[in-house]
Design a protein around this motif. Structure first.
Motif, PDB file in Angstrom:
ATOM      1  N   VAL A  90      -3.982  41.839 -61.900  1.00 51.10           N
ATOM      2  CA  VAL A  90      -3.849  40.237 -61.340  1.00 51.10           C
ATOM      3  C   VAL A  90      -4.234  39.333 -62.435  1.00 51.10           C
ATOM      4  O   VAL A  90      -3.723  38.281 -62.824  1.00 51.10           O
ATOM      5  N   GLY A  91      -5.636  39.524 -62.926  1.00 50.16           N
ATOM      6  CA  GLY A  91      -5.980  38.828 -63.910  1.00 50.16           C
ATOM      7  C   GLY A  91      -5.018  38.670 -65.219  1.00 50.16           C
ATOM      8  O   GLY A  91      -4.987  37.330 -65.701  1.00 50.16           O
ATOM      9  N   HIS A  92      -4.432  39.655 -65.826  1.00 52.69           N
ATOM     10  CA  HIS A  92      -3.349  39.517 -66.658  1.00 52.69           C
ATOM     11  C   HIS A  92      -2.212  38.607 -66.240  1.00 52.69           C
ATOM     12  O   HIS A  92      -1.917  38.050 -67.113  1.00 52.69           O
ATOM     13  N   GLU A  93      -1.758  38.761 -65.011  1.00 53.47           N
ATOM     14  CA  GLU A  93      -0.540  38.064 -64.621  1.00 53.47           C
ATOM     15  C   GLU A  93      -1.060  36.391 -64.599  1.00 53.47           C
ATOM     16  O   GLU A  93      -0.208  35.669 -64.716  1.00 53.47           O
ATOM     17  N   MET A  94      -2.409  36.362 -64.414  1.00 51.59           N
ATOM     18  CA  MET A  94      -2.508  34.988 -64.011  1.00 51.59           C
ATOM     19  C   MET A  94      -2.797  34.160 -65.438  1.00 51.59           C
ATOM     20  O   MET A  94      -3.100  33.063 -65.702  1.00 51.59           O
ATOM     21  N   ASN A  95      -3.189  34.866 -66.469  1.00 49.79           N
ATOM     22  CA  ASN A  95      -3.770  34.491 -67.756  1.00 49.79           C
ATOM     23  C   ASN A  95      -2.677  33.450 -68.450  1.00 49.79           C
ATOM     24  O   ASN A  95      -3.180  32.296 -68.754  1.00 49.79           O
ATOM     25  N   ASN A  96      -1.672  33.858 -68.534  1.00 45.71           N
ATOM     26  CA  ASN A  96      -0.515  32.994 -69.171  1.00 45.71           C
ATOM     27  C   ASN A  96      -0.423  31.638 -68.586  1.00 45.71           C
ATOM     28  O   ASN A  96      -0.281  30.560 -69.056  1.00 45.71           O
ATOM     29  N   PRO A  97       0.103  31.852 -66.958  1.00 41.94           N
ATOM     30  CA  PRO A  97       0.265  30.363 -66.395  1.00 41.94           C
ATOM     31  C   PRO A  97      -0.974  29.404 -66.500  1.00 41.94           C
ATOM     32  O   PRO A  97      -0.893  28.221 -66.647  1.00 41.94           O
ATOM     33  N   LEU A  98      -2.245  30.302 -66.390  1.00 40.75           N
ATOM     34  CA  LEU A  98      -3.391  29.377 -66.541  1.00 40.75           C
ATOM     35  C   LEU A  98      -3.562  28.765 -67.663  1.00 40.75           C
ATOM     36  O   LEU A  98      -3.881  27.537 -68.058  1.00 40.75           O
ATOM     37  N   ALA A  99      -3.136  29.380 -68.807  1.00 41.25           N
ATOM     38  CA  ALA A  99      -3.201  28.791 -70.245  1.00 41.25           C
ATOM     39  C   ALA A  99      -2.383  27.699 -70.341  1.00 41.25           C
ATOM     40  O   ALA A  99      -2.667  26.554 -70.919  1.00 41.25           O
ATOM     41  N   TYR A 100      -1.300  27.601 -69.723  1.00 42.29           N
ATOM     42  CA  TYR A 100      -0.092  26.488 -69.787  1.00 42.29           C
ATOM     43  C   TYR A 100      -0.952  25.366 -68.794  1.00 42.29           C
ATOM     44  O   TYR A 100      -0.953  24.173 -69.276  1.00 42.29           O
ATOM     45  N   GLY A 143     -12.440  22.836 -62.465  1.00 45.68           N
ATOM     46  CA  GLY A 143     -11.818  24.013 -61.538  1.00 45.68           C
ATOM     47  C   GLY A 143     -11.192  24.943 -62.303  1.00 45.68           C
ATOM     48  O   GLY A 143     -11.005  26.119 -62.036  1.00 45.68           O
ATOM     49  N   ALA A 144     -10.175  24.638 -63.098  1.00 44.01           N
ATOM     50  CA  ALA A 144      -9.389  25.409 -63.968  1.00 44.01           C
ATOM     51  C   ALA A 144     -10.197  26.269 -64.962  1.00 44.01           C
ATOM     52  O   ALA A 144     -10.012  27.289 -65.116  1.00 44.01           O
ATOM     53  N   ASP A 145     -11.388  25.669 -65.359  1.00 43.28           N
ATOM     54  CA  ASP A 145     -12.298  26.228 -66.541  1.00 43.28           C
ATOM     55  C   ASP A 145     -12.929  27.452 -65.601  1.00 43.28           C
ATOM     56  O   ASP A 145     -13.348  28.466 -66.106  1.00 43.28           O
ATOM     57  N   ARG A 146     -13.331  27.282 -64.323  1.00 43.27           N
ATOM     58  CA  ARG A 146     -13.937  28.188 -63.552  1.00 43.27           C
ATOM     59  C   ARG A 146     -12.908  29.302 -63.265  1.00 43.27           C
ATOM     60  O   ARG A 146     -13.359  30.455 -63.421  1.00 43.27           O
ATOM     61  N   LEU A 147     -11.645  28.698 -63.049  1.00 43.58           N
ATOM     62  CA  LEU A 147     -10.828  29.791 -62.906  1.00 43.58           C
ATOM     63  C   LEU A 147     -10.320  30.702 -63.987  1.00 43.58           C
ATOM     64  O   LEU A 147     -10.308  32.017 -63.771  1.00 43.58           O
ATOM     65  N   LYS A 148     -10.499  30.053 -65.086  1.00 40.92           N
ATOM     66  CA  LYS A 148     -10.541  30.756 -66.303  1.00 40.92           C
ATOM     67  C   LYS A 148     -11.648  31.931 -66.629  1.00 40.92           C
ATOM     68  O   LYS A 148     -11.130  32.973 -67.060  1.00 40.92           O
ATOM     69  N   ALA A 149     -12.799  31.665 -66.252  1.00 38.05           N
ATOM     70  CA  ALA A 149     -13.718  32.468 -66.180  1.00 38.05           C
ATOM     71  C   ALA A 149     -13.513  33.575 -65.292  1.00 38.05           C
ATOM     72  O   ALA A 149     -14.021  34.776 -65.732  1.00 38.05           O
ATOM     73  N   ILE A 150     -13.188  33.368 -64.068  1.00 39.27           N
ATOM     74  CA  ILE A 150     -13.051  34.323 -63.160  1.00 39.27           C
ATOM     75  C   ILE A 150     -11.676  35.407 -63.840  1.00 39.27           C
ATOM     76  O   ILE A 150     -11.878  36.687 -63.283  1.00 39.27           O
TER      77      ILE A 150
END
Length: 328
Positions: A90-100, A143-150
């Motif tokens: 799940v973390g891997h799938e979220m990583n790229n969209p979160l970077a954008y 909030g996005a930075d916190r999501l990045k840490a998660i």
């Protein structure tokens, strides 16, 4: 007649005999495993055979407690591995969209800051409205930075141990971690330290520091501010019998039930509303990747002890001394 593996025990009222009678009356299907009964904290596997003359049952009870405990540990390990793999995926799938998302948020903030400065210089009435939007955007980025840490924690759950490791001094790293949680600790408990000399360990200093901070915060937050004068956080280090490094972090908080304790290191499991439930599971993954163990003991109303055991770093190899040349 019941045989408990050593001595015959007579009596129809015995719980194991009653279980065997119930199983015999029901009738066993072909290939059905013998019944297992839990009694007095032990597991007994029953073997039942009918007697013809006189009519009755012969029951053998085999203590299979150790096997059942091993099966439970294997089941838990398999469940932890499955949850860790799922979380990492799940973390891997979220990583790229979160970077954008973070890149676009950063761009929008820069443009909005530039627009706000231009409007303010012209005395435009919309400058105040833009400031409100900028504040909302800043909160969104936080909030996005916190999501990045998660997401980083999620990916850590199944990450292979780092190829490059360095020798790490444990006590100075513990001292640094304590300084980071001192703000929380000050209002909740008194600190007691018992740092005995320990060897160096081999690992990633940043990741090991993350483990110490996470475990310390978990201990501190388990203690109520209302009992601050009674609460104690005890942090100790010593060398184990095989030369391993042992770190003990003990709190006098509310403690945990056995049900909570059994799930303590599962990803996303938490009893605190504001927690993600990843701190201790990630810590467990990091310690395990370093060849160590992280375990917990707890009693409700007494407190909890988390113990981190790490193998000592191998002694540096001495370069071979140059061989002397004979004078003849």
């Amino acid at each position: 007649m019941l045989h408990n593996g050593a001595h015959p025990v007579r009596g129809a009222g015995h719980p194991l005999v009653e279980a065997a009678q119930a199983w015999a009356r029901r009738g066993a299907a072909v290939g059905e495993s013998p019944p297992t009964v839990q009694l007095g904290g032990r597991h007994w596997e029953l073997s039942v055979s009918p007697l013809v003359d006189p009519e009755g049952l012969r029951v053998f009870a085999k203590n299979v407690t150790a096997r059942k405990q091993m099966e439970a540990q294997l089941f838990k390990a398999d469940r932890m591995a499955a949850l860790g793999s799922l979380a990492a995926a799940v973390g891997h799938e979220m990583n790229n969209p979160l970077a954008y998302m973070l890149a676009n948020l950063g761009f929008a903030r820069e443009e909005l800051t530039r627009l706000k400065a231009a409007l303010k210089a012209e005395g435009h009435p919309l400058a105040g409205d833009v400031s409100d939007v900028d504040e909302a955007l800043t909160e969104t980025i936080d909030g996005a930075d916190r999501l990045k840490a998660i997401v980083q924690d999620l990916r850590m759950l199944s990450r292979a141990p780092p190829e490059h490791r360095e020798t790490v001094e444990v006590v100075p790293l513990l001292e640094h971690a304590l300084s980071l949680v001192r703000g929380e600790l000050r209002h909740r408990a008194r600190l007691e330290k018992d740092f005995r000399p320990v060897p160096q360990v081999e690992g990633d200093e940043a990741r090991l520091g993350q483990v110490f901070v996470s475990v310390l915060l978990n201990a501190v937050q388990a203690m109520s501010e209302l009992d601050a004068t009674r609460n104690v956080l005890r942090v100790a280090t010593h060398t184990g019998p095989a030369g391993e490094v042992v770190v003990e972090i003990q709190d006098t908080g509310v403690g945990m039930s056995q049900e909570v304790l059994a799930r303590l290191f599962e990803p996303f499991f938490t009893t605190r509303p504001a927690s993600t439930g990843l701190g201790l599971s990630v810590s467990h993954a990091i310690v395990t990747s370093l060849g160590g163990t992280l375990r917990a003991e707890s009693r409700e109303g007494v407190g909890t002890t988390l113990t981190i055991i790490l193998p000592a770093a191998p002694a540096p190899q001495q370069p071979p001394s140059p061989s002397g040349r004979g004078t003849g």
